[in-house]
Design a protein around this motif. Structure first.
Motif, mmCIF file in Angstrom:
data_model
loop_
_atom_site.group_PDB
_atom_site.id
_atom_site.type_symbol
_atom_site.label_atom_id
_atom_site.label_comp_id
_atom_site.label_asym_id
_atom_site.label_seq_id
_atom_site.Cartn_x
_atom_site.Cartn_y
_atom_site.Cartn_z
ATOM 1 N N SER A 254 0.825 -1.202 0.000
ATOM 2 C CA SER A 254 0.000 0.000 0.000
ATOM 3 C C SER A 254 0.866 1.261 0.000
ATOM 4 C CB SER A 254 -0.954 0.002 1.188
ATOM 5 O OG SER A 254 -0.233 -0.038 2.398
ATOM 6 N N GLN A 255 2.064 1.200 0.575
ATOM 7 C CA GLN A 255 2.946 2.367 0.568
ATOM 8 C C GLN A 255 3.662 2.513 -0.769
ATOM 9 O OE1 GLN A 255 4.338 0.281 3.518
ATOM 10 N NE2 GLN A 255 3.057 1.160 5.090
ATOM 11 N N SER A 256 3.772 1.445 -1.550
ATOM 12 C CA SER A 256 4.510 1.508 -2.807
ATOM 13 C C SER A 256 3.634 1.892 -3.990
ATOM 14 C CB SER A 256 5.189 0.168 -3.082
ATOM 15 O OG SER A 256 4.217 -0.832 -3.297
ATOM 16 N N GLY A 257 2.365 2.192 -3.769
ATOM 17 C CA GLY A 257 1.491 2.633 -4.846
ATOM 18 C C GLY A 257 0.757 1.515 -5.555
ATOM 19 N N ILE A 258 0.848 0.309 -5.034
ATOM 20 C CA ILE A 258 0.152 -0.827 -5.643
ATOM 21 C C ILE A 258 -0.606 -1.576 -4.559
ATOM 22 C CG2 ILE A 258 2.047 -2.468 -5.417
ATOM 23 C CD1 ILE A 258 0.388 -2.355 -8.683
ATOM 24 N N MET A 259 -1.786 -2.028 -4.898
ATOM 25 C CA MET A 259 -2.579 -2.782 -3.934
ATOM 26 C C MET A 259 -2.847 -4.173 -4.511
ATOM 27 S SD MET A 259 -5.936 -1.527 -1.797
ATOM 28 C CE MET A 259 -6.676 -0.798 -3.213
ATOM 29 N N LEU A 260 -2.525 -5.190 -3.760
ATOM 30 C CA LEU A 260 -2.782 -6.572 -4.152
ATOM 31 C C LEU A 260 -4.220 -6.899 -3.788
ATOM 32 C CD1 LEU A 260 -1.617 -9.251 -5.223
ATOM 33 C CD2 LEU A 260 -0.948 -9.765 -2.869
ATOM 34 N N LEU A 261 -5.047 -7.180 -4.807
ATOM 35 C CA LEU A 261 -6.459 -7.469 -4.579
ATOM 36 C C LEU A 261 -6.745 -8.963 -4.509
ATOM 37 C CD1 LEU A 261 -8.038 -4.851 -7.013
ATOM 38 C CD2 LEU A 261 -7.597 -4.605 -4.550
ATOM 39 N N GLN A 262 -5.943 -9.762 -5.229
ATOM 40 C CA GLN A 262 -6.161 -11.202 -5.259
ATOM 41 C C GLN A 262 -4.840 -11.896 -5.535
ATOM 42 O OE1 GLN A 262 -8.330 -12.531 -8.673
ATOM 43 N NE2 GLN A 262 -8.358 -14.652 -8.044
ATOM 44 N N GLY A 263 -4.611 -13.035 -4.908
ATOM 45 C CA GLY A 263 -3.427 -13.846 -5.148
ATOM 46 C C GLY A 263 -2.240 -13.399 -4.325
ATOM 47 N N GLN A 264 -1.091 -13.942 -4.683
ATOM 48 C CA GLN A 264 0.176 -13.611 -4.032
ATOM 49 C C GLN A 264 1.188 -13.302 -5.114
ATOM 50 O OE1 GLN A 264 1.423 -16.922 -1.681
ATOM 51 N NE2 GLN A 264 -0.425 -16.963 -0.440
ATOM 52 N N LEU B 5 -0.684 3.794 -13.322
ATOM 53 C CA LEU B 5 -0.170 3.179 -14.542
ATOM 54 C C LEU B 5 1.322 2.874 -14.457
ATOM 55 C CD1 LEU B 5 -1.025 2.300 -17.367
ATOM 56 C CD2 LEU B 5 -0.494 4.596 -18.165
ATOM 57 N N ALA B 6 2.120 3.809 -13.992
ATOM 58 C CA ALA B 6 3.571 3.601 -13.925
ATOM 59 C C ALA B 6 3.928 2.458 -12.980
ATOM 60 C CB ALA B 6 4.268 4.897 -13.489
ATOM 61 N N THR B 7 3.251 2.399 -11.843
ATOM 62 C CA THR B 7 3.561 1.345 -10.865
ATOM 63 C C THR B 7 3.123 -0.021 -11.376
ATOM 64 O OG1 THR B 7 3.309 2.951 -9.094
ATOM 65 C CG2 THR B 7 3.305 0.645 -8.460
ATOM 66 N N VAL B 8 1.938 -0.095 -11.986
ATOM 67 C CA VAL B 8 1.471 -1.367 -12.552
ATOM 68 C C VAL B 8 2.460 -1.840 -13.617
ATOM 69 C CG1 VAL B 8 -0.330 -2.437 -13.976
ATOM 70 C CG2 VAL B 8 -0.966 -1.057 -11.991
ATOM 71 N N ASN B 9 2.920 -0.932 -14.473
ATOM 72 C CA ASN B 9 3.886 -1.328 -15.501
ATOM 73 C C ASN B 9 5.217 -1.771 -14.912
ATOM 74 O OD1 ASN B 9 2.392 -1.202 -17.863
ATOM 75 N ND2 ASN B 9 2.656 1.004 -18.012
ATOM 76 N N SER B 10 5.640 -1.167 -13.816
ATOM 77 C CA SER B 10 6.889 -1.617 -13.199
ATOM 78 C C SER B 10 6.728 -3.028 -12.629
ATOM 79 C CB SER B 10 7.355 -0.642 -12.116
ATOM 80 O OG SER B 10 6.529 -0.698 -10.983
ATOM 81 N N VAL B 11 5.542 -3.352 -12.140
ATOM 82 C CA VAL B 11 5.267 -4.701 -11.624
ATOM 83 C C VAL B 11 5.211 -5.715 -12.766
ATOM 84 C CG1 VAL B 11 3.470 -6.108 -10.537
ATOM 85 C CG2 VAL B 11 4.141 -3.940 -9.507
ATOM 86 N N LEU B 12 4.691 -5.304 -13.936
ATOM 87 C CA LEU B 12 4.575 -6.205 -15.087
ATOM 88 C C LEU B 12 5.886 -6.396 -15.837
ATOM 89 C CD1 LEU B 12 1.211 -5.062 -16.686
ATOM 90 C CD2 LEU B 12 1.660 -7.172 -15.436
ATOM 91 N N ALA B 13 6.883 -5.610 -15.527
ATOM 92 C CA ALA B 13 8.141 -5.666 -16.275
ATOM 93 C C ALA B 13 8.780 -7.051 -16.255
ATOM 94 C CB ALA B 13 9.119 -4.623 -15.738
ATOM 95 N N ARG B 14 8.478 -7.838 -15.241
ATOM 96 C CA ARG B 14 9.015 -9.206 -15.139
ATOM 97 C C ARG B 14 7.937 -10.113 -14.575
ATOM 98 N NH1 ARG B 14 13.054 -11.287 -10.831
ATOM 99 N NH2 ARG B 14 13.517 -13.356 -11.628
ATOM 100 N N ILE B 15 7.522 -11.069 -15.373
ATOM 101 C CA ILE B 15 6.517 -12.064 -14.974
ATOM 102 C C ILE B 15 7.183 -13.431 -15.062
ATOM 103 C CG2 ILE B 15 4.289 -13.121 -15.540
ATOM 104 C CD1 ILE B 15 3.570 -10.452 -16.948
#
Length: 127
Positions: free
Chosen positions: A82-92, A105-115
């Motif tokens: 929650s402090q990093s600008g992203i909220m986990l709604l489901q899963g781990q 948008l920027a934070t979601v894209n930084s999370v998607l950069a590596r799957i």
């Protein structure tokens, strides 16, 4: 609706509006049985968020069939998500069949950069 097109460059998912996705570069990805597959360069765009000056948030779900997905960037910040600008709604972030996140948008894209996709044990096939 979802429309897939071939395009040179990094894989990207472009959200055309709140209801449609255009998948750019949808090459098939392969991995050996029981070996994880790292996917790099995935990103999203949302015209509504962009028109809002990039200040709005979006909800995004990443899911897998015959395995799990992990978002290492999210896993690293999961305890303080929650402090990093992203909220986990489901899963781990460390590995789930489906992970849903909400953020700017920027934070979601930084999370998607590596799957990372981890196939089911002993799964072999393409269905």
């Amino acid at each position: 609706s979802v429309r897939a097109v071939e395009s040179p460059g990094a894989p990207a998912i472009v959200a055309a509006d709140g209801q449609s996705l255009e998948i750019i570069r949808c090459d098939r990805l392969y991995t050996r049985e029981d070996e994880a597959l790292e996917i790099h360069g995935v990103s999203v765009r949302d015209v509504d968020v962009e028109q809002d000056g990039g200040t709005g948030s979006l909800v995004l779900q990443v899911s897998a069939v015959h395995g799990t997905v992990a978002l290492p960037t999210l896993a690293a910040t999961e305890s303080s998500a929650s402090q990093s600008g992203i909220m986990l709604l489901q899963g781990q972030g460390t590995g789930s069949t489906s992970i849903t996140v909400q953020g700017d948008l920027a934070t979601v894209n930084s999370v998607l950069a590596r799957i990372i996709f981890q196939p089911e044990e002993d799964y072999f096939g393409h269905k």
